[in-house]
Design an enzyme around this catalytic site. Structure first.
Site, PDB file in Angstrom:
ATOM      1  N   ARG A 126      15.043  -4.409  -5.826  1.00 27.95           N
ATOM      2  CA  ARG A 126      15.523  -3.023  -5.803  1.00 27.95           C
ATOM      3  C   ARG A 126      16.767  -2.906  -4.923  1.00 27.95           C
ATOM      4  NH1 ARG A 126      10.155  -0.060  -5.642  1.00 27.95           N
ATOM      5  NH2 ARG A 126       8.607  -1.620  -6.196  1.00 27.95           N
ATOM      6  N   LYS A 132      -0.041  -3.754  -9.876  1.00 32.97           N
ATOM      7  CA  LYS A 132      -0.028  -2.480  -9.146  1.00 32.97           C
ATOM      8  C   LYS A 132      -1.460  -1.981  -8.949  1.00 32.97           C
ATOM      9  CE  LYS A 132       3.064   0.596  -9.585  1.00 32.97           C
ATOM     10  NZ  LYS A 132       3.978   1.678 -10.036  1.00 32.97           N
ATOM     11  N   ASP A 180      14.849   2.968  -3.098  1.00 33.18           N
ATOM     12  CA  ASP A 180      13.875   1.885  -3.244  1.00 33.18           C
ATOM     13  C   ASP A 180      13.222   1.901  -4.622  1.00 33.18           C
ATOM     14  OD1 ASP A 180      12.669   4.317  -1.920  1.00 33.18           O
ATOM     15  OD2 ASP A 180      10.824   3.267  -2.446  1.00 33.18           O
ATOM     16  N   ARG A 220       2.481  -4.979 -14.399  1.00 35.14           N
ATOM     17  CA  ARG A 220       3.836  -4.594 -14.790  1.00 35.14           C
ATOM     18  C   ARG A 220       4.717  -5.831 -14.846  1.00 35.14           C
ATOM     19  NH1 ARG A 220       6.732  -0.550 -10.790  1.00 35.14           N
ATOM     20  NH2 ARG A 220       6.806  -2.406  -9.481  1.00 35.14           N
TER      21      ARG A 220
END
Length: 484
Positions: A180, A110, A251, A173
């Site tokens: 999703r 990220k 999402d 992560r």
């Protein structure tokens, strides 16, 4: 850096290429590892002798053999409105590893820079939001609530403009799946049945292999029902511990039922049923007391996406299981928090009246239940002193004591069980803010100390008593936004 027993894969690339775009990370300047989750790395099967070995990966300057970074494409409902333009706007899926224990891990960086789905963003993450996600994902893991995890964090000197100039950071992560609800919405609304079936078979094959040999409709029905139930149980866990997600867009909903995409989250301090932790949520769509219903609505969005390939009656049956699973999990968890081993018809009334009392008198949620967990040893003071009007506490405690007379276990055993489910330590916003301020000055030791406390939230930890204190006045209503 790797153990020979680890398998390197990238099964996400088996999906149609409309589900992703290959993107190289945008390098950061002078990135350095500032937090490394050694116990998690070990559990994943990786050597962690020198965490700085991972600085190049975290900075976007190095890719290991087998890494093939992609930005995932998905869509979703944001604040109830369908948005077709979504996707990984600042994160990249690097690869997947399978550890010695057979567990699969997605690695997602990220803050890796711009992608085709960044829209008007710069693709970066800032230090404060990265710290908050690292802290909260590990706090949730400590509480036993399904969550993505933080493997390591890199800070850099690159300036990033938000409301002011901040510094860049990245978070690595990891989780079993980054897919999703919004992936299914994208497939259904933009690519039709073939893409939708490909995605379904991918998820079932990797994460529900026990369903793989069933006939197609039964396979899909069983999978959807399990997804709905996992989602319901997750949100029941959030409610029971007083966690507010803040941005429950579809999402941001994990297909495997984990807490996903930490943004403007909060744990309740003084109990407020309508608490809104995201200051951009003007209508309170994602307020604490609305989270259970929002979870159901998101499961409806998923159901609508699945209708082209599933029997509608199967979809409806699966959706009905949400309320059943939520109510069962929530009621049982609250019984556990109150130390009620035997079931009584009056329990639900007691639980809901307890919430009403906490709300009306703005009682600290965590301190109330933790105080209740040592009532016989410490007396009523730990609960009574939370109330301005002690008579309210006395009346409730008398009612509670009457209910306990139906129980058959000793006070000591009951309260030991209660302390195992009622945390003493949670990630209060003011604690996170103090750590962020120190980190912005280059000191990460306070963050490491707080992380160590949060990994054992149910233990007494007398040496860390300060972390169990209620927030000071300045820390009660911190303004948290989606800006990251």
């Amino acid at each position: 850096m790797t153990d020979q027993k680890i398998e390197i894969e990238h099964r996400y690339l088996e999906l149609p290429d409309s589900f992703y775009t290959r993107v190289k990370p945008s390098p950061l300047k002078e990135g350095r590892i500032v937090c490394f989750n050694a116990p998690l790395a070990q559990a994943m099967g990786f050597q962690a002798t020198d965490p700085s070995d991972w600085a190049g990966v975290g900075s976007g300057t190095e890719l290991l053999e087998g890494m093939d970074p992609v930005a995932m494409k998905y869509t979703g409902h944001q604040f109830g409105v369908y948005n077709p333009e979504l996707g990984d706007g600042r994160g990249l899926l690097l690869w997947e590893t399978v550890g010695p224990d057979g567990r699969r891990w997605d690695w997602h960086l990220k803050g890796a820079g711009m992608t085709p789905y960044s829209r008007f963003g710069d693709g970066r993450a800032v230090l404060r939001s990265t710290i908050r996600e690292y802290l909260c994902s590990e706090a949730m893991a400590g509480l036993g609530i399904p969550t993505t995890r933080a493997l390591f964090m890199v800070s850099a000197r690159d300036p990033v403009r938000r409301e002011s100039i901040e510094t860049a950071a990245t978070l690595l992560r990891v989780t079993q799946s980054h897919i999703r609800f919004g992936h299914f919405e994208f497939a259904a609304h933009h690519h039709g049945e073939k893409a939708l079936r490909s995605l379904l078979e991918h998820v079932i094959g990797l994460h529900y292999p026990e369903l793989a040999e069933l006939p197609e409709q039964e396979r899909y029905q069983r999978w959807y029902q399990e997804t709905v139930e996992r989602t319901a149980r997750l949100i029941a866990d959030w409610q029971a511990v007083g966690f507010c997600h803040g941005v429950m867009n579809s999402d941001n909903m994990s297909i495997i039922g984990e807490t996903f995409d930490y943004g403007p989250f909060a744990f309740l301090d003084d109990f407020d049923a309508g608490y809104i932790c995201n200051h951009t949520d003007q209508g309170g769509r994602y307020a604490y007391n609305r989270q259970p219903n929002v979870g159901f609505v998101n499961c409806q969005y998923l159901a609508n996406a699945l209708v082209p390939v599933m029997n509608e009656d199967d979809v409806r049956r699966g959706l009905r299981n949400y309320e059943i699973a939520y109510n069962q999990r929530f009621l049982q968890t609250m019984r556990n928090k109150l130390g009620l081993a035997k079931e009584s018809e009056t329990d639900l009334s007691l639980i809901m009246d307890t919430f009403s009392m906490l709300h009306e008198h703005s009682i600290d949620y965590t301190l109330f239940f933790r105080g209740l967990s040592s009532l016989s040893a410490n007396g009523r003071a730990s609960v009574r002193n939370l109330f301005v009007d002690r008579s309210v506490a006395d009346e409730w405690l008398s009612r509670y004591q009457e209910r306990l007379e139906e129980e058959e276990v000793s006070d000591e055993k009951r309260e030991a069980g209660m302390r195992a489910v009622n945390p003493k330590y949670i990630l209060r916003n003011y604690l996170a803010q103090k750590v962020i301020m120190e980190a912005q000055n280059g000191d990460y030791e306070p963050m490491e100390r707080l992380l160590a406390v949060l990994t054992r939230p149910f233990d007494e930890q007398p040496e860390n008593e300060e972390f169990a204190a209620p927030p000071p006045d300045w820390g009660k209503h911190l303004n948290i936004s989606c800006s990251s």
